[in-house]
Design a protein around this motif. Structure first.
Motif, short mmCIF file in Angstrom:
data_model
loop_
_atom_site.label_atom_id
_atom_site.label_comp_id
_atom_site.label_asym_id
_atom_site.label_seq_id
_atom_site.Cartn_x
_atom_site.Cartn_y
_atom_site.Cartn_z
N PHE A 73 1.60 7.26 -6.07
CA PHE A 73 0.62 8.34 -6.05
C PHE A 73 1.31 9.69 -5.88
CE2 PHE A 73 -1.87 11.24 -3.38
CZ PHE A 73 -2.99 11.44 -4.17
N TRP A 74 2.27 9.75 -4.94
CA TRP A 74 2.99 11.02 -4.72
C TRP A 74 3.82 11.38 -5.96
CZ3 TRP A 74 0.77 13.57 -1.26
CH2 TRP A 74 0.42 13.05 -0.02
N VAL A 75 4.43 10.38 -6.57
CA VAL A 75 5.19 10.64 -7.79
C VAL A 75 4.26 11.14 -8.90
CG1 VAL A 75 6.54 9.56 -9.64
CG2 VAL A 75 7.05 9.02 -7.26
N SER A 76 3.04 10.59 -8.95
CA SER A 76 2.07 11.04 -9.95
C SER A 76 1.71 12.50 -9.76
CB SER A 76 0.79 10.18 -9.85
OG SER A 76 1.06 8.83 -10.11
N ILE A 126 1.25 1.44 -12.90
CA ILE A 126 0.10 1.52 -12.00
C ILE A 126 -0.40 0.12 -11.65
CG2 ILE A 126 -2.30 2.30 -11.79
CD1 ILE A 126 -1.52 4.63 -13.68
N ILE A 127 -0.52 -0.72 -12.66
CA ILE A 127 -0.98 -2.10 -12.44
C ILE A 127 -0.05 -2.84 -11.49
CG2 ILE A 127 -1.24 -4.35 -13.58
CD1 ILE A 127 -2.27 -2.77 -16.05
N ALA A 180 -7.17 8.49 -9.35
CA ALA A 180 -6.16 8.70 -8.31
C ALA A 180 -4.76 8.86 -8.89
CB ALA A 180 -6.19 7.55 -7.31
N PHE A 181 -4.45 8.11 -9.97
CA PHE A 181 -3.11 8.15 -10.54
C PHE A 181 -3.03 8.98 -11.81
CE2 PHE A 181 -3.26 4.45 -7.83
CZ PHE A 181 -2.11 4.63 -7.08
N ASP A 182 -4.06 9.79 -12.02
CA ASP A 182 -4.05 10.75 -13.12
C ASP A 182 -3.76 10.08 -14.46
OD1 ASP A 182 -4.38 13.35 -14.08
OD2 ASP A 182 -2.22 13.75 -14.05
N ALA A 218 0.83 -1.20 0.00
CA ALA A 218 0.00 0.00 0.00
C ALA A 218 0.87 1.26 0.00
CB ALA A 218 -0.93 0.00 1.21
N VAL A 219 1.97 1.19 0.74
CA VAL A 219 2.87 2.35 0.77
C VAL A 219 3.58 2.51 -0.57
CG1 VAL A 219 4.96 3.26 1.83
CG2 VAL A 219 3.16 2.32 3.26
#
Length: 446
Positions: free
Chosen positions: A34-37, A270-271, A337-339, A27-28
């Motif tokens: 997510f933060w990189v996105s 992402i996958i 969420a991941f744009d 999850a982290v």
């Protein structure tokens, strides 16, 4: 001890505690992407995908070493020989340190060659992935030792402290990711340094549990390690080779998908982050079932071994269908969420709704492989994994891509998994039946 009591309870408890730690890590990792996105550059997501695949190779070696340590130590403990178990634990750590150091140094030296020639990385994603790996690969050594220490904790039945090993890494990463990426303005490389810190925490927490609390590790000795190298690597080498098959198959898939541009590679990134979170329970189950099978096999209770195998299959398949339903419903949220946009969004949605079908059979393959490793047939694990990664991947993905693009390739992966997953299940039951007949034991100790 796993040689007494409810097997379903042992499987469920070991799986639940293992899943908490593993899913926290996954999850982290997902949160890190997510933060990189949020940095707003598609090339960064592609670079993290390439780096993640390279790290997957190192992780696969670590998993093989952990399997060897857990299997050999759990058998000794199941047979009532704790002194031998402690010696094997120490020797396993020495072997792990040496192998992990060699793997890390080799991958560090040849990372650019692999990124260019194996997965066809180009341009900015290549440059970013190369630097990302230069930061994270040296930390693979403490990561490998921490994972092996966690395997030793599972071998003695302490699922809770084994969970703490992975949970500590997740907590460290969760805190440091945003702090380093945005707080210190390190950008995508902040995620790399957070990864280093989390891997160090694996070692510290694992050492405390296995050495300080349980005293399951004897004083390391090169002489003992040389003597035990054969028995450890008799399981470890096939397990490593078996685990390497998965990233090899993934590398071929990513290489084929890379021909469709950065959108396909970003979707794959992402996958690759969503999947471990969704199916972390399966990884935990297969890692937890090993010591249960190992202890009962060491005690010659083949009836309990067979029942453990059936319980594991039932739990894993049931969980996959639940996770599949959740992913299918959550696909739009994951895309947002991941744009992910355009074709990238389309690929991610298709995977969540149809591509995850592969996991019905992958879960069964993983459970069967765990049985093979702990019953003394690691070559079967290696054979099935490489067959799936080659015969079950290359022709299926190649034909799928030819006739259906990236989506066709995802369908090809699922079909290959179905074929070899079914074969592995049948072989696992045949193998345990043969062993039970040979040992003349239908033990069902309660």
């Amino acid at each position: 001890m796993f040689t007494e009591g409810s097997l379903m309870r042992h499987v469920a408890v070991m799986t639940a505690t293992g899943a908490i730690g593993l899913m926290a890590i996954f999850a982290v990792d997902l949160l890190s992407l997510f933060w990189v996105s949020r940095l707003g550059d598609q090339a960064f997501k592609a670079a993290v995908g390439y780096a993640g695949l390279a790290g997957f190779f190192a992780m696969s070696v670590n998993i093989g070493l952990t399997i060897a340590a857990s299997a050999t130590v759990s058998r000794a403990i199941g047979a009532g020989d704790r002194a031998r178990g402690r010696r094997l634990a120490a020797s396993s750590l020495v072997v792990t340190a040496l192998v992990a150091a060699l793997v890390s140094a080799t991958m560090l030296a040849y990372r650019d060659w692999a990124l260019i020639h194996v997965v066809h990385a180009r341009g900015e994603p290549l440059a970013v992935a190369s630097k990302f790996l230069a930061i994270t690969l040296p930390a693979n050594v403490p990561m490998a030792l921490g994972m092996t220490l966690g395997g030793l904790l599972r071998a003695v039945g302490d699922a809770r402290r084994a969970m703490y090993v992975t949970l500590s890494g997740a907590i460290v990463t969760a805190i440091l990711d945003p702090a380093l990426i945005f707080g210190l303005d390190l950008g995508v490389y902040g995620a790399a340094w957070a990864t280093v810190a989390s891997r160090l925490s694996f070692l510290v927490v694992g050492f405390h549990g296995a050495v300080v609390v349980h005293d399951v590790v004897a004083r390391p000795s090169l002489r003992a390690a040389r003597r035990d190298f054969g028995p450890i690597m008799a399981i470890g080498f096939p397990a490593i080779m078996a685990n390497l098959a998965t990233p090899v198959g993934s590398a071929y898939t990513v290489r084929v998908f890379s021909e469709f541009g950065a959108a396909a590679v970003a979707a794959a990134a992402i996958i690759d982050r969503v999947t471990p979170v969704a199916f972390g329970v399966i990884f935990a189950l297969t890692g937890s079932v090993g010591p249960i099978i190992g202890q009962n096999y060491g005690a010659r209770l083949m009836g309990r071994v067979q029942r453990t195998l059936s319980d594991a299959f039932v739990l894993s398949v049931g969980y996959v269908f639940l996770a599949w339903a959740v992913l299918a419903l959550a696909a739009p949220l994951i895309v947002a969420a991941f744009d992910a946009k355009g074709e990238s969004a389309d690929y991610v949605t298709f995977y969540c709704r149809w591509g995850v079908s592969a996991w019905v059979f992958l879960a069964c393959l993983f459970v069967a492989n765990t049985a093979f490793n702990n019953l003394g047939f690691p070559l079967m694990t290696m054979g099935f994994n490489w067959a799936r990664a080659t015969l079950g991947t290359i022709p299926f993905v190649t034909l799928g891509v030819r006739y259906g693009g990236v989506k066709g390739g995802l369908v090809g992966v699922a079909l290959g998994c179905a074929l070899f997953g079914a074969l592995a299940v049948a072989t696992a039951y045949w193998t345990t039946a043969r062993l039970a007949a040979r040992l003349g034991d239908g033990g069902t100790r309660r």
